[in-house]
Design a protein around this motif. Structure first.
Motif, PDB file in Angstrom:
ATOM      1  N   ILE A 307      45.708  -3.293  -3.042  1.00 18.35           N
ATOM      2  CA  ILE A 307      44.767  -4.421  -3.146  1.00 18.35           C
ATOM      3  C   ILE A 307      44.925  -5.087  -1.605  1.00 18.35           C
ATOM      4  N   THR A 329      51.192 -10.287  -9.904  1.00 20.45           N
ATOM      5  CA  THR A 329      50.878  -8.922 -10.145  1.00 20.45           C
ATOM      6  C   THR A 329      51.804  -7.926 -10.690  1.00 20.45           C
ATOM      7  N   ASP A 404      37.038 -14.525  -4.686  1.00 22.61           N
ATOM      8  CA  ASP A 404      36.269 -13.247  -5.305  1.00 22.61           C
ATOM      9  C   ASP A 404      37.142 -11.937  -5.176  1.00 22.61           C
ATOM     10  N   TYR A 405      36.663 -11.043  -6.002  1.00 25.82           N
ATOM     11  CA  TYR A 405      37.093  -9.729  -5.997  1.00 25.82           C
ATOM     12  C   TYR A 405      35.884  -8.874  -5.932  1.00 25.82           C
ATOM     13  N   ALA A 419      40.038  -4.635 -11.679  1.00 22.61           N
ATOM     14  CA  ALA A 419      40.041  -6.035 -11.399  1.00 22.61           C
ATOM     15  C   ALA A 419      39.913  -7.074 -12.358  1.00 22.61           C
ATOM     16  N   GLN A 423      42.470 -10.070 -12.677  1.00 24.14           N
ATOM     17  CA  GLN A 423      41.522 -11.378 -12.991  1.00 24.14           C
ATOM     18  C   GLN A 423      42.435 -12.236 -14.172  1.00 24.14           C
ATOM     19  N   VAL A 433      39.720 -15.627 -10.807  1.00 22.90           N
ATOM     20  CA  VAL A 433      39.170 -14.664  -9.878  1.00 22.90           C
ATOM     21  C   VAL A 433      37.564 -14.375 -10.202  1.00 22.90           C
ATOM     22  N   ILE A 435      34.710 -11.831 -10.179  1.00 20.94           N
ATOM     23  CA  ILE A 435      34.450 -10.301  -9.718  1.00 20.94           C
ATOM     24  C   ILE A 435      32.916 -10.336  -9.341  1.00 20.94           C
ATOM     25  N   LEU A 455      39.578 -10.564  -2.487  1.00 16.11           N
ATOM     26  CA  LEU A 455      40.351  -9.257  -2.784  1.00 16.11           C
ATOM     27  C   LEU A 455      39.411  -8.161  -2.840  1.00 16.11           C
ATOM     28  N   ALA A 456      39.977  -7.205  -2.175  1.00 17.45           N
ATOM     29  CA  ALA A 456      39.278  -5.752  -2.545  1.00 17.45           C
ATOM     30  C   ALA A 456      40.495  -4.792  -2.478  1.00 17.45           C
ATOM     31  N   SER A 457      39.842  -3.512  -3.052  1.00 22.42           N
ATOM     32  CA  SER A 457      40.723  -2.338  -3.305  1.00 22.42           C
ATOM     33  C   SER A 457      40.044  -1.183  -2.961  1.00 22.42           C
TER      34      SER A 457
END
Length: 564
Positions: A307, A329, A404-405, A419, A423, A433, A435, A455-457
């Motif tokens: 992430i 996390t 934001d994710y 996500a 969250q 968070v 999404i 956030l980004a994965s």
């Protein structure tokens, strides 16, 4: 071809869900004893001599999005499907074996070696038969133009990665028209990864040509395949053999890349619309493994799921907030869920540079990377974000702690599962968070590549040359983020990575990369989760293709068996 940087949305999952491939007996048994993870050179490609292959047939791939940039060295060209396709139509000077070691490709390079160490000089002898599709032979001029575009001195070139090129002092013709002499100002151990693929001088020798000359199309090719058709309406790009190719004739009549939502891959495969599909999720694996025309192929790839935390904007500019998210996390929970039904052990990923099955790997996690919600709360208190009670986001200066994710609308359900899990974890410490799903074709170009997210994965893959991942952690320069989309870095990290890249002693390089990794964890650059296993469904009759591990795929040797 090798997939580079961000190639696909990471498959990461809710701790309450069963996620993964299969049992060790390829059954639904949950009690089967787990095997050790594949070794670094683990692969399964149904290897056959070319004489076993029939002439003709098509190989059809699903890709995540329409390819908008065919220059993989430009900032928008790092999307992995485009890099794969470019690798099939441009000179691939070195091919990696199953251990990730590069070897000169004789179709383009007769020899390439260090001919002096003080200063470091590398001399290439090019195959005299190698030509671009416009008829011009490969020459030192192509190397010179690529170095000029990528050495970082002219900021008008929107270079994705200057690593190694910025250590070259001179590129010139060697002993004859087919020789190239490259002189380095400082030693560079991973020199083999440079100029691979090679681009033609006449099409990248100005910033305009480099930045925009390869958008939506490849104006010139120089390999066994060329582009036959671009069908933007049908969202397909078709490669066909180039009749001018000087090497061994490929068996395949075409390679077709078709844009599909990731969630549609299994259905498309079972409908015989594509010839391979990921088989890592249990619901996909169960359906794919039952197909009588299918092999499940497994390998060990450089493939990490993480992430990214965007320290370039909003609350995450504060390292204490990023550290708080690290502590909030539950990485073990995510990993345990993912590993539940895998046929082999899944080790936690505690290093940004090396995979657990690689030499050089060590645990470099910081004090913030052990799951500790109370520590997360304390860090947020110290950062000035006040607790507003259970279920409510913290506040500071009248603003709510909201992040934001970003997800791709074309991603598989497990991306949403992850996500939502994140969250829940962050909500427990007072971080809201939200999404946000965006169109698949926009996910990288309009969001990830521009740092337009909190956030980004996604996945970084195939970084077997360790210095290749330098731009992921390099400090951005102005609007050029390189591949450090979260803009988290430091002069110390840059200095350690630079020294590591210059170290010709492997043990010293490993030591320096690990020192840099310690700093990367402390700064909260990204939250590493796991090394993604390579589990792929492939048609049984397809040879020399599949789970390649650390190796490149040679498409002149890929094809369909005469007897199935």
């Amino acid at each position: 071809m090798r997939r580079t940087t961000v190639v696909a949305i990471a498959a990461a999952l809710s701790a309450t869900l069963a996620v993964a491939g299969c049992s060790s007996s390829d059954s639904d048994s949950k009690s089967a004893k787990k095997q050790a993870a594949p070794q670094a050179d683990g692969q399964s490609i149904n290897a056959h001599p070319v004489s076993d292959l029939k002439q003709g047939g098509s190989l059809r791939f699903a890709i995540d999005q329409w390819i908008t940039q065919y220059n993989v060295n430009q900032v928008d060209g790092q999307q992995g499907d485009g890099a794969d396709l470019a690798g099939a139509i441009l000179p691939d000077l070195f091919d990696a074996d199953a251990k990730g070691i590069g070897h000169p490709n004789p179709n383009f390079v007769a020899s390439a070696k260090v001919t002096s160490t003080s200063p470091q000089v590398v001399t290439y002898k090019l195959n005299p038969k190698a030509k671009w599709s416009d008829g011009k032979p490969l020459s030192w001029k192509d190397f010179h133009a690529q170095w000029k575009a990528l050495n970082g001195r002219d900021k008008a070139y929107e270079a994705a990665d200057t690593t190694g090129y910025d250590q070259i002092s001179k590129v010139e013709q060697g002993a004859d028209a087919h020789a190239v002499k490259i002189t380095f100002s400082t030693p560079y151990a991973d020199w083999q990864r440079l100029f691979d693929p090679l681009y033609p001088a006449g099409y990248i020798d100005t910033p305009k040509k480099f930045n925009t000359g390869w958008t939506q199309k490849a104006p010139v090719t120089g390999a066994a395949f060329k582009v036959g058709t671009y069908d933007k309406t049908g969202q397909t790009v078709t490669l066909v053999p180039d009749p001018k190719w000087w090497g061994n004739k490929p068996s395949l009549a075409s390679i077709v890349y078709r844009v599909l939502d990731t969630s549609a891959n299994t259905e498309a495969y079972l409908n015989k619309e594509v010839d391979d599909a990921p088989a890592i999720q249990p619901e996909d694996y169960k359906r794919l493994a039952k197909d009588p025309d299918t092999d499940i192929r497994r390998g060990a790839r450089w493939d990490e799921v993480h992430i990214t935390l965007n320290g370039g904007r909003g609350p995450l500019k504060d390292v204490r907030v990023r550290n708080a998210l690290q502590a909030a996390t539950d990485r073990k929970g995510i990993n345990a869920s993912f590993a539940k039904d895998l046929s082999f052990e899944l080790k936690p990923l505690n290093n940004h540079f090396y995979m657990p099955n690689q030499q050089g790997y060590q645990d470099n996690t910081s004090e913030f990377d052990k799951f500790d919600p109370e520590k997360a709360k304390k860090l947020l208190d110290e950062a000035g974000w006040k607790d507003q009670g259970e279920g409510k986001p913290r506040t500071k200066d009248g603003k709510k702690l909201t992040l934001d994710y970003i997800l791709s609308a074309g991603g598989i359900s497990s991306t949403t599962d992850q996500a939502e899990l994140v969250q829940q974890m962050y909500a427990a410490v007072g971080v809201r968070v939200e999404i946000k799903k965006v169109p698949a074709n926009d996910y990288f170009n309009k969001f990830v590549n521009l740092g337009n997210f909190d956030l980004a994965s996604f996945r970084n893959v195939d970084e077997s040359y360790t210095s290749k991942i330098y731009p992921v952690f390099q400090q951005p320069q102005g609007k050029n983020l390189f591949q450090n989309f979260g803009s988290v870095g430091s002069p110390k990290i840059d200095d350690l990575m630079k020294k590591a890249g210059e170290a010709t002693d492997h043990a010293e390089a490993v030591k320096l990369y690990n020192q840099a990794d310690v700093e990367i964890w402390k700064l909260g650059h990204s939250i590493e989760l796991y090394q993604r296993p390579q589990i792929i469904a492939v048609r049984k009759g397809l040879a020399n293709y599949g789970a390649t591990g650390l190796a490149d795929t040679d498409y002149t040797k890929v094809g369909w068996l005469k007897k199935q």
